[in-house]
Scaffold this motif. Structure first.
Motif, PDB file in Angstrom:
ATOM      1  N   VAL A   1     -44.015   0.219  -1.955  1.00 12.49           N
ATOM      2  CA  VAL A   1     -43.545  -0.417  -3.184  1.00 12.49           C
ATOM      3  C   VAL A   1     -42.039  -0.571  -3.074  1.00 12.49           C
ATOM      4  O   VAL A   1     -41.317   0.426  -3.001  1.00 12.49           O
ATOM      5  CB  VAL A   1     -43.893   0.422  -4.436  1.00 12.49           C
ATOM      6  N   GLN A   2     -41.585  -1.823  -3.042  1.00  7.29           N
ATOM      7  CA  GLN A   2     -40.143  -2.053  -2.912  1.00  7.29           C
ATOM      8  C   GLN A   2     -39.544  -2.242  -4.304  1.00  7.29           C
ATOM      9  O   GLN A   2     -39.975  -3.088  -5.079  1.00  7.29           O
ATOM     10  CB  GLN A   2     -39.853  -3.277  -2.050  1.00  7.29           C
TER      11      GLN A   2
ATOM     12  N   GLU B   1     -36.427  -3.370  -6.503  1.00 11.37           N
ATOM     13  CA  GLU B   1     -35.267  -4.247  -6.386  1.00 11.37           C
ATOM     14  C   GLU B   1     -34.262  -3.866  -7.455  1.00 11.37           C
ATOM     15  O   GLU B   1     -34.593  -3.784  -8.633  1.00 11.37           O
ATOM     16  CB  GLU B   1     -35.715  -5.695  -6.577  1.00 11.37           C
ATOM     17  N   ILE B   2     -33.025  -3.611  -7.054  1.00 10.78           N
ATOM     18  CA  ILE B   2     -31.989  -3.274  -8.025  1.00 10.78           C
ATOM     19  C   ILE B   2     -31.295  -4.562  -8.429  1.00 10.78           C
ATOM     20  O   ILE B   2     -30.852  -5.336  -7.594  1.00 10.78           O
ATOM     21  CB  ILE B   2     -30.980  -2.260  -7.456  1.00 10.78           C
ATOM     22  N   ILE B   3     -31.182  -4.782  -9.723  1.00 12.23           N
ATOM     23  CA  ILE B   3     -30.571  -5.994 -10.252  1.00 12.23           C
ATOM     24  C   ILE B   3     -29.050  -5.891 -10.137  1.00 12.23           C
ATOM     25  O   ILE B   3     -28.459  -4.851 -10.414  1.00 12.23           O
ATOM     26  CB  ILE B   3     -30.982  -6.193 -11.724  1.00 12.23           C
ATOM     27  N   ASN B   4     -28.385  -6.971  -9.723  1.00 11.95           N
ATOM     28  CA  ASN B   4     -26.920  -7.068  -9.607  1.00 11.95           C
ATOM     29  C   ASN B   4     -26.321  -6.041  -8.648  1.00 11.95           C
ATOM     30  O   ASN B   4     -25.268  -5.463  -8.929  1.00 11.95           O
ATOM     31  CB  ASN B   4     -26.242  -6.940 -10.973  1.00 11.95           C
ATOM     32  N   ASN B   5     -26.967  -5.778  -7.551  1.00 10.49           N
ATOM     33  CA  ASN B   5     -26.488  -4.875  -6.496  1.00 10.49           C
ATOM     34  C   ASN B   5     -26.262  -3.440  -6.960  1.00 10.49           C
ATOM     35  O   ASN B   5     -25.737  -2.634  -6.238  1.00 10.49           O
ATOM     36  CB  ASN B   5     -25.202  -5.404  -5.859  1.00 10.49           C
ATOM     37  N   SER B   6     -26.549  -3.104  -8.189  1.00 12.46           N
ATOM     38  CA  SER B   6     -26.523  -1.725  -8.665  1.00 12.46           C
ATOM     39  C   SER B   6     -27.364  -1.696  -9.926  1.00 12.46           C
ATOM     40  O   SER B   6     -27.936  -2.700 -10.337  1.00 12.46           O
ATOM     41  CB  SER B   6     -25.093  -1.250  -8.935  1.00 12.46           C
ATOM     42  N   LEU B   7     -27.415  -0.564 -10.565  1.00  8.23           N
ATOM     43  CA  LEU B   7     -28.207  -0.470 -11.784  1.00  8.23           C
ATOM     44  C   LEU B   7     -27.591  -1.363 -12.844  1.00  8.23           C
ATOM     45  O   LEU B   7     -26.376  -1.441 -12.964  1.00  8.23           O
ATOM     46  CB  LEU B   7     -28.243   0.974 -12.278  1.00  8.23           C
ATOM     47  N   ASN B   8     -28.431  -2.039 -13.618  1.00  5.21           N
ATOM     48  CA  ASN B   8     -27.883  -2.890 -14.670  1.00  5.21           C
ATOM     49  C   ASN B   8     -27.365  -2.043 -15.821  1.00  5.21           C
ATOM     50  O   ASN B   8     -27.402  -0.821 -15.767  1.00  5.21           O
ATOM     51  CB  ASN B   8     -28.919  -3.927 -15.116  1.00  5.21           C
ATOM     52  N   GLU B   9     -26.919  -2.673 -16.898  1.00  2.00           N
ATOM     53  CA  GLU B   9     -26.234  -1.990 -18.000  1.00  2.00           C
ATOM     54  C   GLU B   9     -27.017  -0.798 -18.552  1.00  2.00           C
ATOM     55  O   GLU B   9     -26.453   0.249 -18.825  1.00  2.00           O
ATOM     56  CB  GLU B   9     -25.942  -2.957 -19.149  1.00  2.00           C
ATOM     57  N   LYS B  10     -28.318  -0.956 -18.710  1.00  2.38           N
ATOM     58  CA  LYS B  10     -29.109   0.113 -19.321  1.00  2.38           C
ATOM     59  C   LYS B  10     -29.720   1.045 -18.284  1.00  2.38           C
ATOM     60  O   LYS B  10     -30.469   1.941 -18.629  1.00  2.38           O
ATOM     61  CB  LYS B  10     -30.183  -0.499 -20.202  1.00  2.38           C
ATOM     62  N   GLY B  11     -29.404   0.846 -16.997  1.00  2.00           N
ATOM     63  CA  GLY B  11     -29.905   1.730 -15.961  1.00  2.00           C
ATOM     64  C   GLY B  11     -31.355   1.487 -15.603  1.00  2.00           C
ATOM     65  O   GLY B  11     -32.000   2.350 -15.020  1.00  2.00           O
ATOM     66  N   LYS B  12     -31.908   0.323 -15.959  1.00  2.00           N
ATOM     67  CA  LYS B  12     -33.312   0.041 -15.652  1.00  2.00           C
ATOM     68  C   LYS B  12     -33.431  -0.563 -14.264  1.00  2.00           C
ATOM     69  O   LYS B  12     -32.573  -1.291 -13.812  1.00  2.00           O
ATOM     70  CB  LYS B  12     -33.883  -0.931 -16.680  1.00  2.00           C
ATOM     71  N   LYS B  13     -34.528  -0.274 -13.603  1.00  2.00           N
ATOM     72  CA  LYS B  13     -34.803  -0.842 -12.290  1.00  2.00           C
ATOM     73  C   LYS B  13     -35.988  -1.808 -12.404  1.00  2.00           C
ATOM     74  O   LYS B  13     -36.926  -1.549 -13.150  1.00  2.00           O
ATOM     75  CB  LYS B  13     -35.143   0.265 -11.289  1.00  2.00           C
ATOM     76  N   LYS B  14     -35.924  -2.875 -11.685  1.00  2.00           N
ATOM     77  CA  LYS B  14     -37.009  -3.851 -11.680  1.00  2.00           C
ATOM     78  C   LYS B  14     -37.813  -3.640 -10.398  1.00  2.00           C
ATOM     79  O   LYS B  14     -37.250  -3.685  -9.308  1.00  2.00           O
ATOM     80  CB  LYS B  14     -36.419  -5.252 -11.742  1.00  2.00           C
ATOM     81  N   ALA B  15     -39.109  -3.379 -10.507  1.00  2.00           N
ATOM     82  CA  ALA B  15     -39.940  -3.141  -9.325  1.00  2.00           C
ATOM     83  C   ALA B  15     -40.757  -4.377  -9.005  1.00  2.00           C
ATOM     84  O   ALA B  15     -41.213  -5.077  -9.900  1.00  2.00           O
ATOM     85  CB  ALA B  15     -40.846  -1.945  -9.569  1.00  2.00           C
ATOM     86  N   LYS B  16     -40.908  -4.635  -7.723  1.00  2.96           N
ATOM     87  CA  LYS B  16     -41.815  -5.707  -7.337  1.00  2.96           C
ATOM     88  C   LYS B  16     -42.729  -5.193  -6.227  1.00  2.96           C
ATOM     89  O   LYS B  16     -42.327  -4.396  -5.386  1.00  2.96           O
ATOM     90  CB  LYS B  16     -41.034  -6.959  -6.889  1.00  2.96           C
ATOM     91  N   GLN B  17     -43.959  -5.618  -6.288  1.00  2.76           N
ATOM     92  CA  GLN B  17     -44.978  -5.183  -5.335  1.00  2.76           C
ATOM     93  C   GLN B  17     -44.934  -6.052  -4.081  1.00  2.76           C
ATOM     94  O   GLN B  17     -44.783  -7.252  -4.176  1.00  2.76           O
ATOM     95  CB  GLN B  17     -46.341  -5.309  -5.996  1.00  2.76           C
ATOM     96  N   ILE B  18     -45.033  -5.420  -2.925  1.00  5.04           N
ATOM     97  CA  ILE B  18     -45.051  -6.186  -1.671  1.00  5.04           C
ATOM     98  C   ILE B  18     -46.406  -6.005  -1.008  1.00  5.04           C
ATOM     99  O   ILE B  18     -46.950  -4.952  -0.939  1.00  5.04           O
ATOM    100  CB  ILE B  18     -43.933  -5.732  -0.728  1.00  5.04           C
TER     101      ILE B  18
END
Length: 165
Positions: free
Chosen positions: A145-146, A148-165
């Motif tokens: 499970v990869q 993906e971190i938005i904007n090269n680091s954690l976004n404002e609220k510290g959420k991570k976006k996951a995408k399935q490979i």
């Protein structure tokens, strides 16, 4: 002993230098700054590293190497480190911290490398995988499970976006 009798150790406290309090004080008139000149002025003095017009030491010493300001730092984990987990376990950055495999998570997250041998099927969630690590995890029946971190680091609220490979 009572609280009102406590005093600092002898010699640990020094009186403040009181400037401009008359000739008799020894710190009167020019206040220990001499007559006129750069050091007598408010805000006067020279910058750090200034050597009176001579080429400063930091500019004389040869420079070597290159420091990439845009380098992406990952916390590195090898397949041999993942061997500690039970079969069919779910592995992510938080579980790696709990098990003491990682001491901290870098800004760009976790990268899994293919050094070592993995014998158990695991579900591994990380930000980056080497090709060898991906193949080795999937070869034993595991899942990749990869994250993906938005904007090269954690976004404002510290959420991570996951995408399935």
């Amino acid at each position: 002993m009572k609280i009102h009798t406590i005093q600092p150790q002898a010699g640990s406290k020094k009186k403040e230098k009181r400037l401009g309090r008359g000739i008799a004080s020894g710190h009167g008139k020019t206040c220990c700054k001499g007559h006129k000149g750069q050091w007598a002025r408010s805000g006067g003095g020279v910058s750090i590293g200034f050597e009176g017009g001579q080429k400063p030491l930091m500019r004389r010493i040869p420079k070597r190497g290159f420091d990439n300001a845009f380098k992406k730092e990952y916390s590195i984990v090898n397949l041999s480190d993942l061997e500690r987990f039970d079969a069919k376990a779910s592995v992510n950055a938080e579980t790696l911290l709990e098990f003491g495999i990682l001491s901290k998570i870098e800004d760009y997250g976790v990268k899994v490398l293919g050094a070592g041998v993995l014998t158990k099927p695991l579900t591994v969630a990380a930000n980056k995988f080497s090709e060898g690590a991906k193949k080795a995890i999937e070869a034993v029946g595991g899942k990749v499970v990869q994250i993906e971190i938005i904007n090269n680091s954690l976004n404002e609220k510290g959420k991570k976006k996951a995408k399935q490979i």
